[in-house]
Design an enzyme around this catalytic site. Structure first.
Site, PDB file in Angstrom:
ATOM      1  N   ASP A   1      -0.341  -3.957   7.183  1.00 38.01           N
ATOM      2  CA  ASP A   1      -0.325  -3.874   8.472  1.00 38.01           C
ATOM      3  C   ASP A   1      -1.731  -3.506   9.076  1.00 38.01           C
ATOM      4  O   ASP A   1      -1.879  -3.446  10.058  1.00 38.01           O
ATOM      5  CB  ASP A   1       0.235  -2.340   8.803  1.00 38.01           C
TER       6      ASP A   1
ATOM      7  N   ASP B   1       0.747  -1.140   0.011  1.00 35.62           N
ATOM      8  CA  ASP B   1       0.072  -0.049   0.164  1.00 35.62           C
ATOM      9  C   ASP B   1       0.931   1.164  -0.066  1.00 35.62           C
ATOM     10  O   ASP B   1       2.168   1.195   0.326  1.00 35.62           O
ATOM     11  CB  ASP B   1      -0.974  -0.110   1.281  1.00 35.62           C
TER      12      ASP B   1
ATOM     13  N   ASP C   1      -5.363  -6.688   5.554  1.00 40.82           N
ATOM     14  CA  ASP C   1      -4.200  -7.278   4.791  1.00 40.82           C
ATOM     15  C   ASP C   1      -3.864  -8.827   4.990  1.00 40.82           C
ATOM     16  O   ASP C   1      -2.788  -9.330   4.366  1.00 40.82           O
ATOM     17  CB  ASP C   1      -2.896  -6.504   5.223  1.00 40.82           C
TER      18      ASP C   1
ATOM     19  N   ASP D   1      36.306 -28.559   8.516  1.00 42.02           N
ATOM     20  CA  ASP D   1      34.807 -27.998   8.756  1.00 42.02           C
ATOM     21  C   ASP D   1      35.071 -26.583   9.900  1.00 42.02           C
ATOM     22  O   ASP D   1      34.461 -25.788   9.573  1.00 42.02           O
ATOM     23  CB  ASP D   1      34.036 -28.761   9.765  1.00 42.02           C
TER      24      ASP D   1
ATOM     25  N   ASN E   1      37.913 -34.355   8.563  1.00 37.98           N
ATOM     26  CA  ASN E   1      36.919 -33.682   8.525  1.00 37.98           C
ATOM     27  C   ASN E   1      36.517 -32.612   9.534  1.00 37.98           C
ATOM     28  O   ASN E   1      36.138 -31.504   9.206  1.00 37.98           O
ATOM     29  CB  ASN E   1      35.818 -34.842   8.426  1.00 37.98           C
TER      30      ASN E   1
ATOM     31  N   ASN F   1      38.461 -35.098  -2.162  1.00 36.31           N
ATOM     32  CA  ASN F   1      39.236 -35.971  -1.045  1.00 36.31           C
ATOM     33  C   ASN F   1      38.774 -37.149  -0.927  1.00 36.31           C
ATOM     34  O   ASN F   1      39.470 -38.110  -0.931  1.00 36.31           O
ATOM     35  CB  ASN F   1      39.596 -35.103   0.151  1.00 36.31           C
TER      36      ASN F   1
END
Length: 846
Positions: A596, A334, A600, A693, A689, A664
């Protein structure tokens, strides 16, 4: 507690009891409970929540880190190896798995805490009587016996018996499916009255369309009708596009992992390698292939993005909606308050000849000053425009404004005369008028002056003024109440004009949205002329216009074919907003809707991302996934950018996990088929691993290239699969070069594993700088934490074979010559990956 089912106190459902009896049954009064008693009941009965509990606790979150089937199998196999194999190896594997889980827990716990703090900013509050005083409290602190105050726009927070009402209409579609609001009045009903006909009660999950009420809370949480329904249906929020993308990515990884692990285990057993070692090796490979930190990385990225967005005055209620906000390419809004200053001001009160009228000004003030059913900016503007002495005036009754009548009618006594004064949309006011009253008091049939009234209306509208009509009629002096049937035979008096100028920076903001690939579409209830004038002021002149009456005549496919080219929708009815949103979605757009008001709600629910403001009606704020602390498009521009940053950083982790890490693991799986020994022990794979990570956990704070946020982006599993294959192959080529080098030098098994471990971890850590950006790695500056974490992992990896832990892990120091050759392979890999990236992005369309 639930009065309806508490057989020990009363067999009667609360809608079947008189108010006094119900109050006595709940040990309450018309003034509510004391704060002390309410706290005691809250401890006894629990919070007013459908799920009955808060977010997953710390222990639940910790255990969730180890719930994947692969991790559970690994822990089980490690337990067996304590008795059948090497205690030291089993302890190391167990330690690495626990550290990995604790890192994930630490990340997700911080993310969950941050989100909980943000949600507290926009939680729904309820007006409740405590110690005889009206106060605002969170809805989940309500208890049975509380007395609450409801007004238009409020969500009903519990099942309640009505004590007092004033023209109360409640939208119960969420519970009964009835599309029209139900009128509510106090009373006593039969015990077997169907839910949809219990007009003396209101129900959790519904919302007030108009009017006001005092209500006694009779059931909370899961004891409510809505709670029972959600419990039976196991209601779950619909899956967002972001969640769907994560799920599909998970399926891709699962397929690859299961096939590879089964083949590797079977072949290693066939080659007469130790069964337990082969099983642990296959499981460790599965862990390496599975980016088990993905849930934590996603949570942290989203929470980090939510915190950044909060700093931009954008509160995220549902984390997954961040991606939808970033993917949004159409924003419907709006104009009032978003594109305009939002401070509606009265421009004037004019009679039918266009002259200012003191009488009309007084009548509009009387109509607005006593308004109690639906607080709105129009009445606020009237009250602030000019005040009158009301010593000889008083309010008798009111028919609140609603979105069907589009009128507010007030029965007042003014200076000894009883009047019904009504104001509202001009068409709706004229519909209840029989005559026009001239300034001299003479009356003219309304049908004879329709054209001149409409001409005046169009003149005001062309000036960009919002124009309402005002009418009245004298009433019987003995009449003290009014109903809809009284809104007939009114006399039209004149026009009320209002203005709300466009915001000074709106042109610039709309331009910024356009640069971000977001098209702004205005959906307004204002008439075509007003909308067209304001759109020109906003730099949207020349836009095609589609009006509500035109949409009403269009089929769904016809509307879908038009919405893409139309940026201005005027004279739109509340239910048509949802039609427009759905048509845009079917046309292939990711649609955001900013609203709002009560009218709506359906559009907010239909949009891919519903956006509201902190000052919105409770039902709008509750429906939206994004809440702005300031009603300003500029705030939303910042939110869109942050949403794209969050999504881009999540994809970075996916690219990192599917490049070197996968390469890998594939290489190691292949090497195990022709090597007489395992290329890495299970504990070494898990350590690889964990170390690779670690830098990726800092990705949420990484810098981002401008082109990654300049346009909307969405999950593309096909693209991720191509990326994984391309960079997995590049990684594997240099992995096999490493194998060849180590075999050619004929190094011992421990040094072979050490050399392969060093090359694997260092290359996986450094490749992050390549895959994190489309630009050459030396032209895109990584974030400080990513840079530091990566270098720290590289340093730790290189130092590990020379520490006392090396023997436990199975490593041996390497000669300087071998280290130099491995360094050359890593450097060649980084350079080749950079070239491959350039070719990949040139050939593969995103």
């Amino acid at each position: 507690m639930n009065l309806q089912t508490d057989k020990s106190t009363s067999p009667k459902p609360f809608w079947h009891q008189p108010i006094k009896e119900c109050l006595a049954q709940l040990n309450s009064t018309g003034q509510g409970l004391s704060q002390r008693e309410a706290i005691a009941r809250l401890k006894r009965d629990g919070a007013n929540r459908l799920n009955g509990k808060k977010q997953t606790g710390s222990w639940g979150l910790l255990l969730a880190q180890f719930k994947s089937s692969i991790i559970l199998l690994l822990l089980f196999a490690t337990g067996i190896s304590f008795y059948l194999h090497d205690h030291v190896d089993a302890s190391i594997i167990l330690t690495i798995v626990l550290i990995s889980g604790l890192l994930g827990f630490w990340q997700e716990k911080g993310a969950a805490d941050a989100v909980e703090q943000l949600l507290a900013i926009v939680e729904i509050k309820v007006a409740v009587m405590r110690d005889g005083v009206e106060t605002e409290l969170p809805a989940d602190e309500l208890v049975v016996g509380d007395v609450i105050v409801l007004n238009a726009g409020d969500i009903v927070p519990a099942d309640c018996l009505l004590l007092k009402t004033a023209n109360l209409f409640v939208d119960e579609a969420a519970l009964t499916g009835e599309s029209y609001p139900a009128e509510k009045i106090p009373g006593v009903l039969a015990a077997d009255t169907p839910l949809a006909q219990r007009n003396n009660a209101v129900w959790m999950g519904t919302h007030v369309e108009s009017g006001s009420a005092d209500a006694l809370v009779a059931a909370t949480g899961q004891a409510t009708e809505f709670g029972k329904l959600s419990g039976r249906l196991k209601l779950k929020a619909p899956e967002t596009e972001f969640e769907r993308g994560v799920r599909r990515f998970g399926y891709l990884l699962m397929e690859v992992t299961l096939i590879l692990v089964m083949i590797i285990f079977a072949v290693n057993v066939y080659l007469h390698k130790p069964v337990m070692d082969s099983f642990l090796f296959a499981l460790a490979l599965a862990v390496g292939l599975t980016p088990q930190l993905l849930p934590a990385i996603i949570s942290v990225n989203l929470a980090h993005g939510a915190r950044r967005m909060a700093a931009q005055k954008v509160i995220v209620k549902q984390l997954a909606s961040i991606e939808n906000l970033g993917s949004m390419n159409v924003l419907c809004s709006d104009k009032t308050g978003t594109l305009t200053e939002g401070k509606v001001q009265v421009q004037g009160a004019f009679d039918v000849l266009g002259n200012s009228s003191e009488r009309i000004c007084r009548y509009m003030y009387l109509n607005a000053v006593y308004e109690a059913g639906f607080n709105n900016p129009i009445d606020t503007a009237i009250r602030e425009y000019k005040s009158f002495d009301l010593g000889n005036s008083r309010k008798l009754d009111e028919i609140p404004y609603d979105f069907y009548r589009k009128r507010l009618s007030m029965l007042v006594v003014d200076q000894g005369t009883t009047l019904l004064i009504s104001k509202g949309a001009l068409t709706n006011i004229l519909a209840v008028c029989s005559h026009l009253e001239n300034p001299d008091g003479s009356l003219v049939a309304i049908a004879d002056v329709q054209d001149s009234i409409q001409q005046k209306f169009q003149d005001y509208s062309r000036q960009g003024l919002r124009t309402l009509g005002l009418a009245y009629k004298p009433m019987d002096a003995l009449q003290t109440g009014i109903g809809n049937h009284d809104e007939t035979g009114l006399r039209f008096l004149g026009f009320l004009t209002f203005f709300d100028p466009p915001k000074a920076d709106c042109l610039e903001t709309i331009g910024q949205l356009r640069q971000l690939g977001v098209t702004l579409k205005i959906i307004t209830g204002d008439n075509r002329l007003v909308a067209e004038t304001v759109s020109k002021q906003l730099g949207l002149g020349g836009s095609q216009i589609l009006t509500g009456p035109e949409i009403a005549q269009m089929s769904g496919p016809a509307l879908m074919s038009r919405v893409a080219e139309v940026n201005l929708f005027a004279e739109i009815e509340p239910n048509q907003k949802e039609r427009i949103i759905i048509a845009l979605k079917k046309a292939g757009f990711v649609v955001g809707y900013m609203g709002d008001g009560i009218n709506d709600v359906s559009a907010l629910h239909a949009a891919d991302v519903g956006i509201s403001v902190d000052s919105a009606a409770d039902v709008a704020k509750d429906t939206a996934q994004i809440v702005l602390l300031e009603k300003n498009l500029q705030v939303l521009v910042g939110g869109v950018k942050e949403g794209r940053i969050t999504f881009a950083n999540t994809l970075k982790y996916v690219f990192m996990a599917t490049s070197s890490n996968f390469g890998n693991m594939f290489s190691m799986a292949g090497a195990s088929l022709f090597l007489p020994f395992l290329p890495l022990l299970p504990k070494q794979i898990l350590l690889t691993n964990l170390l690779t990570d670690f830098p990726e956990m800092t990705i949420a704070s990484d810098n981002l290239d401008e082109e990654m946020v300049s346009q909307p982006r969405r999950w593309d599993i096909a693209f991720i699969r191509k990326f994984m294959v391309t960079f997995g192959i590049v990684s594997s080529v240099f992995d096999y070069m490493t194998f060849g080098l180590l075999l050619w030098l004929d190094v011992p098994v421990e040094q072979f594993r050490t050399g392969w471990f060093l090359e694997s971890v260092v290359s996986a850590a450094l490749i992050v700088f390549v895959v994190r950006s489309r630009k050459p790695f030396f032209k895109s500056r990584p974030g400080k934490y990513l840079w530091v974490a990566t270098l720290a992992v590289v340093a730790l990896t290189l130092a590990l074979p020379y520490t006392p832990l090396a023997t436990l892990i199975g490593f041996q120091p390497l000669s300087p010559t071998l280290l130099g050759l491995l360094g050359l392979i890593v450097a060649s890999y980084i350079a080749t990956a950079e070239i491959a990236k350039h070719i990949f992005y040139r050939l593969v369309r995103v």
